[in-house]
Design a protein around this motif. Structure first.
Motif, PDB file in Angstrom:
ATOM      1  N   TYR A   1       8.185  14.997  -2.581  1.00  0.00           N
ATOM      2  CA  TYR A   1       8.124  15.507  -3.951  1.00  0.00           C
ATOM      3  C   TYR A   1       7.538  16.912  -3.963  1.00  0.00           C
ATOM      4  CZ  TYR A   1       9.009  10.613  -4.654  1.00  0.00           C
ATOM      5  OH  TYR A   1       9.564   9.363  -4.574  1.00  0.00           O
ATOM      6  N   GLY A   2       7.860  17.660  -5.004  1.00  0.00           N
ATOM      7  CA  GLY A   2       7.466  19.064  -5.110  1.00  0.00           C
ATOM      8  C   GLY A   2       5.989  19.312  -5.310  1.00  0.00           C
ATOM      9  N   ASN A   3       5.235  18.285  -5.759  1.00  0.00           N
ATOM     10  CA  ASN A   3       3.796  18.472  -5.929  1.00  0.00           C
ATOM     11  C   ASN A   3       3.080  17.118  -5.944  1.00  0.00           C
ATOM     12  OD1 ASN A   3       3.549  17.472  -8.736  1.00  0.00           O
ATOM     13  ND2 ASN A   3       4.747  19.300  -9.248  1.00  0.00           N
ATOM     14  N   GLY A   4       1.767  17.186  -5.910  1.00  0.00           N
ATOM     15  CA  GLY A   4       0.954  15.982  -5.842  1.00  0.00           C
ATOM     16  C   GLY A   4       0.989  15.133  -7.095  1.00  0.00           C
ATOM     17  N   ASP A   5       1.173  15.767  -8.265  1.00  0.00           N
ATOM     18  CA  ASP A   5       1.230  14.993  -9.508  1.00  0.00           C
ATOM     19  C   ASP A   5       2.431  14.057  -9.521  1.00  0.00           C
ATOM     20  OD1 ASP A   5      -1.076  16.163 -10.489  1.00  0.00           O
ATOM     21  OD2 ASP A   5       0.007  17.706 -11.618  1.00  0.00           O
ATOM     22  N   ILE A   6       3.581  14.575  -9.118  1.00  0.00           N
ATOM     23  CA  ILE A   6       4.790  13.744  -9.073  1.00  0.00           C
ATOM     24  C   ILE A   6       4.624  12.640  -8.029  1.00  0.00           C
ATOM     25  CG2 ILE A   6       7.277  13.724  -8.618  1.00  0.00           C
ATOM     26  CD1 ILE A   6       7.277  16.690  -9.530  1.00  0.00           C
ATOM     27  N   ALA A   7       4.091  12.990  -6.866  1.00  0.00           N
ATOM     28  CA  ALA A   7       3.884  12.007  -5.801  1.00  0.00           C
ATOM     29  C   ALA A   7       2.924  10.905  -6.254  1.00  0.00           C
ATOM     30  CB  ALA A   7       3.367  12.694  -4.542  1.00  0.00           C
ATOM     31  N   SER A   8       1.863  11.269  -6.952  1.00  0.00           N
ATOM     32  CA  SER A   8       0.894  10.273  -7.443  1.00  0.00           C
ATOM     33  C   SER A   8       1.532   9.333  -8.448  1.00  0.00           C
ATOM     34  CB  SER A   8      -0.302  10.972  -8.094  1.00  0.00           C
ATOM     35  OG  SER A   8      -0.988  11.739  -7.150  1.00  0.00           O
ATOM     36  N   ARG A   9       2.324   9.868  -9.363  1.00  0.00           N
ATOM     37  CA  ARG A   9       3.019   9.004 -10.330  1.00  0.00           C
ATOM     38  C   ARG A   9       3.948   8.026  -9.622  1.00  0.00           C
ATOM     39  NH1 ARG A   9       3.173  13.782 -13.497  1.00  0.00           N
ATOM     40  NH2 ARG A   9       5.315  14.208 -12.900  1.00  0.00           N
ATOM     41  N   GLU A  10       4.666   8.513  -8.616  1.00  0.00           N
ATOM     42  CA  GLU A  10       5.565   7.637  -7.861  1.00  0.00           C
ATOM     43  C   GLU A  10       4.769   6.541  -7.144  1.00  0.00           C
ATOM     44  OE1 GLU A  10       8.994   5.950  -6.398  1.00  0.00           O
ATOM     45  OE2 GLU A  10       8.762   7.437  -7.982  1.00  0.00           O
ATOM     46  N   ALA A  11       3.644   6.910  -6.543  1.00  0.00           N
ATOM     47  CA  ALA A  11       2.797   5.929  -5.850  1.00  0.00           C
ATOM     48  C   ALA A  11       2.340   4.830  -6.824  1.00  0.00           C
ATOM     49  CB  ALA A  11       1.600   6.625  -5.215  1.00  0.00           C
ATOM     50  N   PHE A  12       1.866   5.240  -7.997  1.00  0.00           N
ATOM     51  CA  PHE A  12       1.434   4.254  -8.996  1.00  0.00           C
ATOM     52  C   PHE A  12       2.573   3.368  -9.428  1.00  0.00           C
ATOM     53  CE2 PHE A  12      -2.530   6.641 -10.011  1.00  0.00           C
ATOM     54  CZ  PHE A  12      -3.384   5.569  -9.986  1.00  0.00           C
ATOM     55  N   SER A  13       3.759   3.940  -9.628  1.00  0.00           N
ATOM     56  CA  SER A  13       4.883   3.140 -10.109  1.00  0.00           C
ATOM     57  C   SER A  13       5.299   2.082  -9.091  1.00  0.00           C
ATOM     58  CB  SER A  13       6.077   4.022 -10.488  1.00  0.00           C
ATOM     59  OG  SER A  13       6.691   4.559  -9.341  1.00  0.00           O
ATOM     60  N   LEU A  14       5.092   2.348  -7.818  1.00  0.00           N
ATOM     61  CA  LEU A  14       5.468   1.385  -6.777  1.00  0.00           C
ATOM     62  C   LEU A  14       4.509   0.207  -6.697  1.00  0.00           C
ATOM     63  CD1 LEU A  14       6.507   3.902  -4.002  1.00  0.00           C
ATOM     64  CD2 LEU A  14       8.017   2.277  -5.154  1.00  0.00           C
ATOM     65  N   CYS A  15       3.308   0.362  -7.232  1.00  0.00           N
ATOM     66  CA  CYS A  15       2.299  -0.700  -7.131  1.00  0.00           C
ATOM     67  C   CYS A  15       2.032  -1.393  -8.467  1.00  0.00           C
ATOM     68  CB  CYS A  15       1.002  -0.144  -6.558  1.00  0.00           C
ATOM     69  SG  CYS A  15       1.111   0.165  -4.790  1.00  0.00           S
ATOM     70  N   LYS A  16       2.898  -1.224  -9.430  1.00  0.00           N
ATOM     71  CA  LYS A  16       2.715  -1.896 -10.731  1.00  0.00           C
ATOM     72  C   LYS A  16       2.829  -3.391 -10.577  1.00  0.00           C
ATOM     73  CE  LYS A  16       4.226   1.648 -13.879  1.00  0.00           C
ATOM     74  NZ  LYS A  16       5.191   2.028 -14.854  1.00  0.00           N
TER      75      LYS A  16
ATOM     76  N   VAL B   1       0.865  -1.173   0.000  1.00  0.00           N
ATOM     77  CA  VAL B   1       0.000   0.000   0.000  1.00  0.00           C
ATOM     78  C   VAL B   1       0.902   1.225   0.000  1.00  0.00           C
ATOM     79  CG1 VAL B   1      -1.748   1.293   1.264  1.00  0.00           C
ATOM     80  CG2 VAL B   1      -1.809  -1.200   1.312  1.00  0.00           C
ATOM     81  N   VAL B   2       0.552   2.182  -0.851  1.00  0.00           N
ATOM     82  CA  VAL B   2       1.311   3.429  -0.925  1.00  0.00           C
ATOM     83  C   VAL B   2       0.322   4.574  -0.758  1.00  0.00           C
ATOM     84  CG1 VAL B   2       2.838   4.838  -2.339  1.00  0.00           C
ATOM     85  CG2 VAL B   2       2.969   2.343  -2.482  1.00  0.00           C
ATOM     86  N   ILE B   3       0.663   5.530   0.101  1.00  0.00           N
ATOM     87  CA  ILE B   3      -0.199   6.678   0.346  1.00  0.00           C
ATOM     88  C   ILE B   3       0.603   7.946   0.082  1.00  0.00           C
ATOM     89  CG2 ILE B   3       0.291   6.670   2.832  1.00  0.00           C
ATOM     90  CD1 ILE B   3      -2.643   7.581   3.267  1.00  0.00           C
ATOM     91  N   ALA B   4      -0.030   8.902  -0.574  1.00  0.00           N
ATOM     92  CA  ALA B   4       0.594  10.194  -0.857  1.00  0.00           C
ATOM     93  C   ALA B   4      -0.278  11.286  -0.238  1.00  0.00           C
ATOM     94  CB  ALA B   4       0.725  10.406  -2.359  1.00  0.00           C
ATOM     95  N   TYR B   5       0.345  12.268   0.381  1.00  0.00           N
ATOM     96  CA  TYR B   5      -0.392  13.374   0.982  1.00  0.00           C
ATOM     97  C   TYR B   5       0.503  14.602   1.092  1.00  0.00           C
ATOM     98  CZ  TYR B   5       1.977  11.779   5.253  1.00  0.00           C
ATOM     99  OH  TYR B   5       2.925  11.384   6.173  1.00  0.00           O
ATOM    100  N   ARG B   6      -0.150  15.770   1.163  1.00  0.00           N
ATOM    101  CA  ARG B   6       0.555  17.043   1.325  1.00  0.00           C
ATOM    102  C   ARG B   6       1.103  17.121   2.746  1.00  0.00           C
ATOM    103  NH1 ARG B   6      -3.258  21.093  -0.006  1.00  0.00           N
ATOM    104  NH2 ARG B   6      -2.589  20.935  -2.165  1.00  0.00           N
ATOM    105  N   ILE B   7       2.359  17.547   2.864  1.00  0.00           N
ATOM    106  CA  ILE B   7       2.963  17.611   4.200  1.00  0.00           C
ATOM    107  C   ILE B   7       2.722  18.971   4.847  1.00  0.00           C
ATOM    108  CG2 ILE B   7       4.689  15.897   3.553  1.00  0.00           C
ATOM    109  CD1 ILE B   7       6.798  18.127   3.684  1.00  0.00           C
ATOM    110  N   ALA B   8       2.732  18.974   6.160  1.00  0.00           N
ATOM    111  CA  ALA B   8       2.510  20.189   6.938  1.00  0.00           C
ATOM    112  C   ALA B   8       3.665  21.168   6.760  1.00  0.00           C
ATOM    113  CB  ALA B   8       2.349  19.838   8.415  1.00  0.00           C
TER     114      ALA B   8
END
Length: 160
Positions: free
Chosen positions: A145-160, A38-45
């Motif tokens: 990562y600098g933004n949510g788009d990059i983080a989402s792509r990384e999350a997807f790549s880890l669960c291929k 399971v991979v989770i991505a979220y904006r950091i404080a």
């Protein structure tokens, strides 16, 4: 007569200092999962920007956290307003934080008393509108990562 909350007395809530805190105004966290990861991505404080940065002025930092050998995961209530009613609140569960639950009654009740020795660990991440729980072998920050788009792509790549 014992209360169902009595079973949580053994649970010890430990703050995970190496996992960035979610921001208070995080849009919905993004989860990608397969059968064992399971991979989770979220904006950091913003309070964690200095600790996990540096960031450019136009960055909107997100982290990606991986739970390996995941056996269970779920989003659900409570959010910020109801966190005080969570069964782990008396043991120190905090809002907008990442925690490990040591001596977890959830793990013991679901997988047996020796399950912690089998590598099952209980993690809880608290967000503005929900609480995320996962039982897995490990919790690792994969990257910031600098933004949510990059983080989402990384999350997807880890669960291929």
């Amino acid at each position: 007569m014992t209360s169902p909350l009595d079973s949580y007395q053994q649970d010890q809530v430990v703050l995970l200092a190496d996992v960035p805190s979610p921001t208070a105004d995080t849009p919905e966290p993004f989860v990608v999962a397969n059968e064992r990861r399971v991979v989770i991505a979220y904006r950091i404080a913003e309070a964690d920007f200095e600790r996990f940065g540096p960031f450019d002025a136009d960055d909107d930092p997100f982290c990606v956290v991986e739970f390996s050998a995941a056996a269970f995961h779920q989003f659900g209530p409570p959010g910020d307003e109801g966190l005080h009613a969570h069964p782990l609140a008396p043991q120190g569960l905090r809002g907008h934080s990442a925690h490990e639950i040591v001596n977890s009654s959830l793990v013991a009740d679901s997988w047996g008393p020796d399950s912690a020795h089998d590598g099952r660990r209980h993690y809880v991440l608290t967000f503005q509108d929900s609480t995320y729980e996962c039982v897995a072998a490990d919790c690792t920050v994969v990257g910031i990562y600098g933004n949510g788009d990059i983080a989402s792509r990384e999350a997807f790549s880890l669960c291929k």
